[in-house]
Design a protein around this motif. Structure first.
Motif, PDB file in Angstrom:
ATOM      1  N   MET A   1      36.633   8.838  45.190  1.00 32.22           N
ATOM      2  CA  MET A   1      36.192   9.641  44.258  1.00 32.22           C
ATOM      3  C   MET A   1      35.326  10.759  44.901  1.00 32.22           C
ATOM      4  O   MET A   1      34.761  10.604  45.973  1.00 32.22           O
ATOM      5  N   SER A   2      35.884  12.131  44.456  1.00 26.46           N
ATOM      6  CA  SER A   2      35.319  13.295  44.931  1.00 26.46           C
ATOM      7  C   SER A   2      33.730  13.463  44.700  1.00 26.46           C
ATOM      8  O   SER A   2      33.408  13.276  43.572  1.00 26.46           O
ATOM      9  N   GLU A   3      33.233  14.238  45.518  1.00 28.12           N
ATOM     10  CA  GLU A   3      31.723  14.125  45.595  1.00 28.12           C
ATOM     11  C   GLU A   3      31.532  15.737  44.929  1.00 28.12           C
ATOM     12  O   GLU A   3      30.291  16.182  44.729  1.00 28.12           O
ATOM     13  N   ILE A   4      32.591  16.607  44.529  1.00 26.03           N
ATOM     14  CA  ILE A   4      32.509  17.983  44.296  1.00 26.03           C
ATOM     15  C   ILE A   4      32.856  17.683  42.730  1.00 26.03           C
ATOM     16  O   ILE A   4      33.963  17.323  42.255  1.00 26.03           O
ATOM     17  N   LYS A   5      31.865  18.298  41.721  1.00 23.62           N
ATOM     18  CA  LYS A   5      32.209  18.199  40.317  1.00 23.62           C
ATOM     19  C   LYS A   5      32.001  19.615  39.701  1.00 23.62           C
ATOM     20  O   LYS A   5      31.283  20.461  40.453  1.00 23.62           O
ATOM     21  N   ASP A   6      32.744  19.648  38.506  1.00 24.25           N
ATOM     22  CA  ASP A   6      32.449  21.039  37.707  1.00 24.25           C
ATOM     23  C   ASP A   6      32.816  22.120  38.626  1.00 24.25           C
ATOM     24  O   ASP A   6      32.145  23.219  38.342  1.00 24.25           O
ATOM     25  N   PHE A   7      33.839  22.205  39.130  1.00 23.15           N
ATOM     26  CA  PHE A   7      34.261  23.481  40.154  1.00 23.15           C
ATOM     27  C   PHE A   7      34.793  24.462  39.102  1.00 23.15           C
ATOM     28  O   PHE A   7      35.469  24.334  38.268  1.00 23.15           O
ATOM     29  N   ASN A   8      34.246  25.708  39.318  1.00 21.17           N
ATOM     30  CA  ASN A   8      34.645  26.682  38.035  1.00 21.17           C
ATOM     31  C   ASN A   8      34.380  28.165  38.754  1.00 21.17           C
ATOM     32  O   ASN A   8      33.671  28.312  39.670  1.00 21.17           O
ATOM     33  N   VAL A   9      35.229  29.005  38.394  1.00 16.50           N
ATOM     34  CA  VAL A   9      35.164  30.461  38.663  1.00 16.50           C
ATOM     35  C   VAL A   9      35.030  31.310  37.452  1.00 16.50           C
ATOM     36  O   VAL A   9      36.075  31.023  36.365  1.00 16.50           O
ATOM     37  N   THR A  10      34.037  32.237  37.243  1.00 13.87           N
ATOM     38  CA  THR A  10      34.082  32.979  36.133  1.00 13.87           C
ATOM     39  C   THR A  10      33.671  34.486  36.651  1.00 13.87           C
ATOM     40  O   THR A  10      33.090  34.647  37.368  1.00 13.87           O
ATOM     41  N   TYR A  11      34.166  35.310  35.558  1.00 21.00           N
ATOM     42  CA  TYR A  11      33.879  36.772  35.703  1.00 21.00           C
ATOM     43  C   TYR A  11      33.330  37.503  34.536  1.00 21.00           C
ATOM     44  O   TYR A  11      33.559  36.977  33.317  1.00 21.00           O
ATOM     45  N   GLU A  12      32.494  38.618  34.563  1.00 22.01           N
ATOM     46  CA  GLU A  12      31.775  39.257  33.608  1.00 22.01           C
ATOM     47  C   GLU A  12      32.953  40.224  33.043  1.00 22.01           C
ATOM     48  O   GLU A  12      33.595  40.909  33.800  1.00 22.01           O
ATOM     49  N   THR A  13      33.083  40.508  31.662  1.00 24.66           N
ATOM     50  CA  THR A  13      33.890  41.351  31.296  1.00 24.66           C
ATOM     51  C   THR A  13      33.009  42.634  31.109  1.00 24.66           C
ATOM     52  O   THR A  13      31.743  42.427  30.819  1.00 24.66           O
ATOM     53  N   LEU A  14      33.834  43.816  30.897  1.00 24.06           N
ATOM     54  CA  LEU A  14      33.336  45.123  30.780  1.00 24.06           C
ATOM     55  C   LEU A  14      33.348  45.523  29.393  1.00 24.06           C
ATOM     56  O   LEU A  14      32.496  46.828  28.938  1.00 24.06           O
ATOM     57  N   ASN A  15      34.129  45.107  28.412  1.00 21.31           N
ATOM     58  CA  ASN A  15      34.447  45.463  27.138  1.00 21.31           C
ATOM     59  C   ASN A  15      34.490  44.424  26.335  1.00 21.31           C
ATOM     60  O   ASN A  15      34.897  43.255  26.664  1.00 21.31           O
ATOM     61  N   GLU A  16      34.786  44.763  24.724  1.00 15.51           N
ATOM     62  CA  GLU A  16      34.915  43.699  24.174  1.00 15.51           C
ATOM     63  C   GLU A  16      36.471  43.052  24.176  1.00 15.51           C
ATOM     64  O   GLU A  16      36.594  41.757  23.659  1.00 15.51           O
ATOM     65  N   GLU A  17      37.418  43.948  24.537  1.00 12.68           N
ATOM     66  CA  GLU A  17      38.651  43.413  24.608  1.00 12.68           C
ATOM     67  C   GLU A  17      38.907  42.624  25.884  1.00 12.68           C
ATOM     68  O   GLU A  17      39.781  41.833  25.990  1.00 12.68           O
ATOM     69  N   GLY A  18      37.905  42.519  26.849  1.00 14.73           N
ATOM     70  CA  GLY A  18      37.760  41.851  28.235  1.00 14.73           C
ATOM     71  C   GLY A  18      39.000  42.256  29.057  1.00 14.73           C
ATOM     72  O   GLY A  18      39.618  41.512  29.754  1.00 14.73           O
ATOM     73  N   THR A  19      39.241  43.560  29.017  1.00 13.72           N
ATOM     74  CA  THR A  19      40.285  44.305  29.883  1.00 13.72           C
ATOM     75  C   THR A  19      39.718  44.845  31.041  1.00 13.72           C
ATOM     76  O   THR A  19      38.344  45.297  31.099  1.00 13.72           O
ATOM     77  N   PHE A  20      40.412  45.136  32.121  1.00 15.68           N
ATOM     78  CA  PHE A  20      40.054  45.799  33.303  1.00 15.68           C
ATOM     79  C   PHE A  20      41.018  46.926  33.723  1.00 15.68           C
ATOM     80  O   PHE A  20      42.408  46.761  33.088  1.00 15.68           O
ATOM     81  N   SER A  21      40.755  47.644  34.147  1.00 22.57           N
ATOM     82  CA  SER A  21      41.659  48.900  34.628  1.00 22.57           C
ATOM     83  C   SER A  21      41.603  49.678  36.139  1.00 22.57           C
ATOM     84  O   SER A  21      40.689  48.935  36.735  1.00 22.57           O
ATOM     85  N   GLU A  22      42.156  50.448  36.580  1.00 21.87           N
ATOM     86  CA  GLU A  22      41.916  50.740  37.956  1.00 21.87           C
ATOM     87  C   GLU A  22      40.553  51.330  38.167  1.00 21.87           C
ATOM     88  O   GLU A  22      40.084  52.078  37.354  1.00 21.87           O
ATOM     89  N   GLY A  23      40.055  50.935  39.387  1.00 23.70           N
ATOM     90  CA  GLY A  23      38.744  51.446  39.781  1.00 23.70           C
ATOM     91  C   GLY A  23      37.686  50.534  39.174  1.00 23.70           C
ATOM     92  O   GLY A  23      36.515  50.599  39.498  1.00 23.70           O
ATOM     93  N   ASP A  24      37.862  49.587  38.403  1.00 22.46           N
ATOM     94  CA  ASP A  24      36.712  48.924  37.836  1.00 22.46           C
ATOM     95  C   ASP A  24      36.407  47.740  38.665  1.00 22.46           C
ATOM     96  O   ASP A  24      36.828  47.121  39.551  1.00 22.46           O
ATOM     97  N   ILE A  25      34.826  47.243  38.799  1.00 23.44           N
ATOM     98  CA  ILE A  25      34.403  46.433  39.478  1.00 23.44           C
ATOM     99  C   ILE A  25      34.374  44.886  38.646  1.00 23.44           C
ATOM    100  O   ILE A  25      33.969  45.021  37.538  1.00 23.44           O
ATOM    101  N   VAL A  26      34.903  43.951  39.527  1.00 22.48           N
ATOM    102  CA  VAL A  26      34.786  42.680  38.509  1.00 22.48           C
ATOM    103  C   VAL A  26      33.812  41.831  39.537  1.00 22.48           C
ATOM    104  O   VAL A  26      33.839  41.346  40.381  1.00 22.48           O
ATOM    105  N   PRO A  27      32.829  41.476  38.854  1.00 24.20           N
ATOM    106  CA  PRO A  27      31.518  40.469  38.907  1.00 24.20           C
ATOM    107  C   PRO A  27      31.625  39.176  38.594  1.00 24.20           C
ATOM    108  O   PRO A  27      32.341  39.033  37.386  1.00 24.20           O
ATOM    109  N   GLY A  28      31.582  38.309  39.533  1.00 21.94           N
ATOM    110  CA  GLY A  28      31.912  36.816  39.177  1.00 21.94           C
ATOM    111  C   GLY A  28      30.996  35.982  39.747  1.00 21.94           C
ATOM    112  O   GLY A  28      30.325  36.260  40.640  1.00 21.94           O
ATOM    113  N   THR A  29      31.182  34.596  39.360  1.00 26.44           N
ATOM    114  CA  THR A  29      30.489  33.574  40.346  1.00 26.44           C
ATOM    115  C   THR A  29      31.311  32.380  40.602  1.00 26.44           C
ATOM    116  O   THR A  29      32.279  32.029  39.438  1.00 26.44           O
ATOM    117  N   VAL A  30      31.090  31.802  41.471  1.00 26.19           N
ATOM    118  CA  VAL A  30      32.150  30.681  41.800  1.00 26.19           C
ATOM    119  C   VAL A  30      30.691  29.342  41.757  1.00 26.19           C
ATOM    120  O   VAL A  30      29.767  29.514  42.313  1.00 26.19           O
TER     121      VAL A  30
END
Length: 406
Positions: free
Chosen positions: A1-30
């Protein structure tokens, strides 16, 4: 049984559509949870942008596999210093933040089709010695900003076609059509107006079709498909009649954006205006259409033909944008304001303000004798400047043959 649980990666969206374009910064968390103290070798995130196509051609004797791949970028960032011996992390919840920048450049938008896709992916991975790595991928919805200059594609489009009907009937068909825009967004409605001069013994019906054409390329091989997104059939036009036909075509809300800056996948749109004539080749006019995000199309004028109300007093009507299909010289340019660089309308085109299409009665000042005289001079010499209403007279009398006016 693995001792690592709930492994996840998320990122913050910049607009309501949740889209990114050239030059955008993508911040996130592991993030993950350890049930006990655990030795970890590395934790990293990787971002990629890639395009793939693949299909198989079959024949009676053999089959051919076609594929192509393009990589636009790949970045890798270690969130935990890589150590071959490993570093012990304490029991509990852990969060590792990251930031990466999507590179500038002419990058195509995200796409998924039958034989290919363009995918922008974010991947997080945790590695340990003598253990299988734990990883997770999440897709980034990328929308390209690389579109043609908006101010060049906001004006109406016009076209015309004329055709001899065929062997089983006599006469000619002339059609002029206008589409009120060249760029739009999913969910928008576009207006199509056509004037049909049926000087034949055939009945016919105008039809309008919004088409999506997708092309996949692998080396010298291509695989294409044409899909009809919206189709409207107009009323029957009787022989020897002139009719004005119009329709409203709605762009599906789930329509994908025009894709032209990927060399192995392209998506194009066309508005096809044509006449359905039995036992004859259908005359047609094709208008290119660009479908893009609302942020790119917000520049366009909100009115049908520019910053005016179509058909209002002193403002241009659809007919001002219909091209001439006759071989006479253009009328002289007028000074003053006009939509999208077109000249302001003539006085005769401003009389019936409740109808944006000038009626033939507006040209009643020209008798049939005067018309024949003017037409003879135009067709023979081709150098006369038309008076204000001459162009309308010629258009409404197009069913007359040259021999009848000479």
């Amino acid at each position: 049984m693995s001792e690592i649980k709930d492994f996840n990666v998320t990122y913050e969206t910049l607009n309501e559509e949740g889209t990114f374009s050239e030059g955008d910064i993508v911040p996130g968390t592991v993030s993950f949870t350890l049930t006990k103290d655990t030795k970890v070798r590395s934790i990293f995130v990787k971002s990629t942008g890639e395009a793939h196509v693949h299909w198989t051609d079959y024949s009676d004797e053999y089959q051919t596999s076609n594929s192509a791949h393009r990589k636009y970028f790949e970045f890798k960032e270690f969130l935990f210093i890589e150590d071959a011996k490993g570093t012990v992390l304490s029991k509990g919840v852990h969060h590792f933040k990251f930031r990466f920048k999507i590179p500038e450049g002419n990058l195509p938008s995200s796409f998924k089709g039958l034989h290919g896709k363009i995918v922008y992916m974010l991947e997080a991975k945790l590695t340990r010695s003598w253990h299988c790595p734990i990883g997770l991928q999440k897709e980034i919805n990328f929308v390209s900003k690389s579109y043609p200059r908006i101010e060049k594609v906001t004006c109406p489009q016009s076209g015309s076609v004329n055709k001899e009907v065929g062997f089983f009937s006599k006469g000619q068909v002339v059609m002029s059509a206008t589409v009120n825009r060249k760029i739009c967004s999913p969910g928008d409605t576009i207006s199509v107006v056509a004037i049909i001069w049926n000087s034949s013994s055939k009945t016919m019906r105008p039809k309008y079709n919004l088409q999506q054409i997708t092309v996949y390329r692998a080396g010298t091989s291509t695989n294409s498909s044409c899909k009809s997104l919206c189709k409207i059939v107009g009323d029957t036009i009787a022989p020897y009649k002139e009719e004005t036909a119009s329709c409203q075509l709605q762009i599906p809300v789930d329509a994908i954006y025009t894709l032209y800056n990927c060399d192995i996948i392209s998506v194009e749109y066309y508005v096809k205006v044509y006449l359905d004539i039995k036992f004859a080749t259908d005359p047609e006019i094709m208008f290119p259409l660009i479908i893009g995000p609302s942020s790119l199309t917000s520049f366009r004028p909100n009115k049908a033909l520019g910053p005016y109300l179509a058909g209002a007093a002193g403002n241009p009507s659809y007919r001002d944008f219909l091209p001439s299909v006759f071989p006479f010289k253009p009328y002289p340019a007028r000074t003053g304001p006009g939509a999208c660089g077109y000249p302001t309308p003539y006085p005769s085109q401003q009389r019936d303000y409740n109808n944006q299409w000038p009626h033939p009665a507006a040209s009643s000042a020209f008798s049939s004798t005067a018309f024949k005289s003017s037409s003879r001079h135009i067709y023979k010499k081709g150098s006369v400047s038309c008076p204000n209403d001459c162009r309308l007279v010629l258009q409404h009398a197009c069913i007359m043959k040259y021999s009848e006016i000479t």
